[in-house]
Design a protein around this motif. Structure first.
Motif, PDB file in Angstrom:
ATOM      1  N   SER B  43       2.018 -14.170   8.508  1.00 46.97           N
ATOM      2  CA  SER B  43       2.584 -12.815   8.580  1.00 46.97           C
ATOM      3  C   SER B  43       1.481 -11.770   8.568  1.00 46.97           C
ATOM      4  CB  SER B  43       3.547 -12.590   7.424  1.00 46.97           C
ATOM      5  OG  SER B  43       2.842 -12.291   6.236  1.00 46.97           O
ATOM      6  N   THR B  46      -1.302 -10.150  12.203  1.00 48.29           N
ATOM      7  CA  THR B  46      -1.380  -8.960  13.065  1.00 48.29           C
ATOM      8  C   THR B  46      -2.067  -7.780  12.404  1.00 48.29           C
ATOM      9  OG1 THR B  46       0.858  -8.451  12.357  1.00 48.29           O
ATOM     10  CG2 THR B  46       0.602  -9.521  14.491  1.00 48.29           C
ATOM     11  N   GLY B  47      -2.353  -7.914  11.127  1.00 47.83           N
ATOM     12  CA  GLY B  47      -3.024  -6.815  10.451  1.00 47.83           C
ATOM     13  C   GLY B  47      -2.537  -6.647   9.026  1.00 47.83           C
ATOM     14  N   PRO B  48      -2.962  -5.583   8.367  1.00 47.23           N
ATOM     15  CA  PRO B  48      -2.597  -5.331   6.977  1.00 47.23           C
ATOM     16  C   PRO B  48      -1.090  -5.225   6.833  1.00 47.23           C
ATOM     17  CG  PRO B  48      -4.270  -3.772   7.724  1.00 47.23           C
ATOM     18  CD  PRO B  48      -3.808  -4.498   8.921  1.00 47.23           C
ATOM     19  N   ARG B  50       2.248  -4.552   3.814  1.00 50.39           N
ATOM     20  CA  ARG B  50       2.641  -4.244   2.449  1.00 50.39           C
ATOM     21  C   ARG B  50       3.558  -5.315   1.887  1.00 50.39           C
ATOM     22  NH1 ARG B  50       4.371   1.910   2.065  1.00 50.39           N
ATOM     23  NH2 ARG B  50       4.531   1.251  -0.123  1.00 50.39           N
ATOM     24  N   GLU B  53       7.007  -5.645   3.287  1.00 48.04           N
ATOM     25  CA  GLU B  53       6.904  -6.055   4.693  1.00 48.04           C
ATOM     26  C   GLU B  53       6.768  -7.573   4.796  1.00 48.04           C
ATOM     27  OE1 GLU B  53       7.440  -2.663   6.767  1.00 48.04           O
ATOM     28  OE2 GLU B  53       6.660  -4.473   7.731  1.00 48.04           O
ATOM     29  N   ARG B  56       9.908  -9.324   3.977  1.00 49.42           N
ATOM     30  CA  ARG B  56      10.880  -9.284   5.072  1.00 49.42           C
ATOM     31  C   ARG B  56      10.561 -10.327   6.133  1.00 49.42           C
ATOM     32  NH1 ARG B  56      11.971  -3.745   3.981  1.00 49.42           N
ATOM     33  NH2 ARG B  56       9.908  -3.115   4.651  1.00 49.42           N
ATOM     34  N   GLN B  57       9.273 -10.509   6.371  1.00 47.58           N
ATOM     35  CA  GLN B  57       8.877 -11.435   7.438  1.00 47.58           C
ATOM     36  C   GLN B  57       9.015 -12.894   7.037  1.00 47.58           C
ATOM     37  OE1 GLN B  57       5.878 -10.840  10.040  1.00 47.58           O
ATOM     38  NE2 GLN B  57       6.368  -8.685  10.328  1.00 47.58           N
ATOM     39  N   GLU B  77      -9.786 -16.210  -2.003  1.00 50.25           N
ATOM     40  CA  GLU B  77     -10.433 -15.290  -1.060  1.00 50.25           C
ATOM     41  C   GLU B  77      -9.940 -15.408   0.375  1.00 50.25           C
ATOM     42  OE1 GLU B  77     -14.727 -14.682  -1.971  1.00 50.25           O
ATOM     43  OE2 GLU B  77     -14.445 -16.434  -3.238  1.00 50.25           O
ATOM     44  N   LEU B  78      -8.684 -15.787   0.492  1.00 48.16           N
ATOM     45  CA  LEU B  78      -8.089 -15.850   1.828  1.00 48.16           C
ATOM     46  C   LEU B  78      -7.399 -14.532   2.161  1.00 48.16           C
ATOM     47  CD1 LEU B  78      -6.566 -19.424   1.567  1.00 48.16           C
ATOM     48  CD2 LEU B  78      -8.652 -18.728   2.747  1.00 48.16           C
ATOM     49  N   TYR B  84      -3.413   1.560  -3.005  1.00 46.74           N
ATOM     50  CA  TYR B  84      -3.566   2.972  -2.664  1.00 46.74           C
ATOM     51  C   TYR B  84      -2.920   3.810  -3.761  1.00 46.74           C
ATOM     52  CZ  TYR B  84      -5.001   1.387   1.911  1.00 46.74           C
ATOM     53  OH  TYR B  84      -5.660   0.779   2.930  1.00 46.74           O
ATOM     54  N   THR B  86      -1.107   6.238  -4.451  1.00 45.13           N
ATOM     55  CA  THR B  86      -0.060   7.167  -4.054  1.00 45.13           C
ATOM     56  C   THR B  86       1.083   7.076  -5.063  1.00 45.13           C
ATOM     57  OG1 THR B  86       0.888   5.435  -2.685  1.00 45.13           O
ATOM     58  CG2 THR B  86      -0.579   7.001  -1.614  1.00 45.13           C
ATOM     59  N   ALA B  90       1.164   2.213  -3.256  1.00 43.60           N
ATOM     60  CA  ALA B  90       1.305   1.350  -2.091  1.00 43.60           C
ATOM     61  C   ALA B  90       0.237   0.273  -2.199  1.00 43.60           C
ATOM     62  CB  ALA B  90       1.119   2.156  -0.820  1.00 43.60           C
ATOM     63  N   GLU B  92      -1.576  -2.890  -0.076  1.00 50.85           N
ATOM     64  CA  GLU B  92      -1.719  -3.569   1.206  1.00 50.85           C
ATOM     65  C   GLU B  92      -2.441  -4.896   1.051  1.00 50.85           C
ATOM     66  OE1 GLU B  92      -1.966  -0.305   4.811  1.00 50.85           O
ATOM     67  OE2 GLU B  92      -3.677  -1.545   4.282  1.00 50.85           O
TER      68      GLU B  92
END
Lengths: 125, 125
Positions: B43, B46-48, B50, B53, B56-57, B77-78, B84, B86, B90, B92
């Motif tokens: 999952s 494709t990138g960072p 949360r 997220e 859900r996947q 370390e994978l 963040y 906020t 948040a 990531e």
DNA sequence: CCGCATCCCCAAGGATACTG
DNA sequence: CAGTATCCTTGGGGATGCGG
């Protein structure tokens, strides 16, 4: 915070395809899960093997587990069981052609394991 | 019976090398075992991503398991965890370069899963 | 939103002893 | 040799609820 929102949005869009990608992996894991199945398949890479032989090669496995795992592998047609009518009986296990189709998976896992071991060694020094 | 003896003998000779081959795979499985780790890594391909997220996947995973598995992946370390500041916070998760080194493993498993699914479909018709 | 704490259950797995 | 049977432990995993 804007950046977070962006990232979140971007990946929510790609979510359906991602799930599609996961189903096959989940299928594969269903069949290969557990501590032993891949190791057993590995031990059969060089050819037919008898029960005790496999147990010797797959370090730490008990007869019970080996028996169960071989049954599972046989059900999924990854391994074939052949009984020779000798005294005492001899039983040979062979990877089926379908079992051989896992060769690449095993190879990649092996390759990764090799370099992982190196990495761990390096860090512990 | 002669044939059995031959086969047994032949493979007993190659046994030590076989065990050597298995250790790395065992190492890899130690890190990647369980129902979820590889799917989580997928999952993140494709990138960072949360926490929610990812949940859900990766269909079916509970928050508790996801939390635990992410911790394990972080220890090895994978995966990298970034918080963040906020309100609300948040968090990531990103695949590390080391996590990316598992790409081939995942790809092969995926490829096998795809054809396995086809095979199963065919047989059930 | 991102988890941790708690309680609970069940399957995976181990140890040992035993059969054909 | 090739397993079975039995008993036991562990931890993977789920459900729910709470806190920052």
């Amino acid at each position: 915070m804007a950046i977070i929102g962006e990232i979140t949005e971007k990946h929510r869009l790609s979510s359906p395809e991602c799930k599609q990608q996961m189903m096959p992996v989940q299928d594969a894991l269903d069949i290969l899960h557990g501590k032993w199945k891949l190791l057993i398949l590995m031990s059969l890479s060089t050819g037919p093997m008898r029960f005790k032989e496999i147990q010797r090669q797959v370090e730490g496995i008990t007869a019970k587990m080996l028996s169960k795992e071989l049954k599972d592998l046989e059900i999924n047609e990854l391994v074939q069981r052949t009984v020779y009518d000798t005294i005492p009986v001899a039983v040979e296990y062979t990877r089926t052609p379908y079992g051989n189709s896992l060769k690449k998976v095993i190879d990649e896992l092996h390759a990764w394991g090799v370099q992982h071991r190196k990495r761990v060694m390096r860090r512990s020094n």
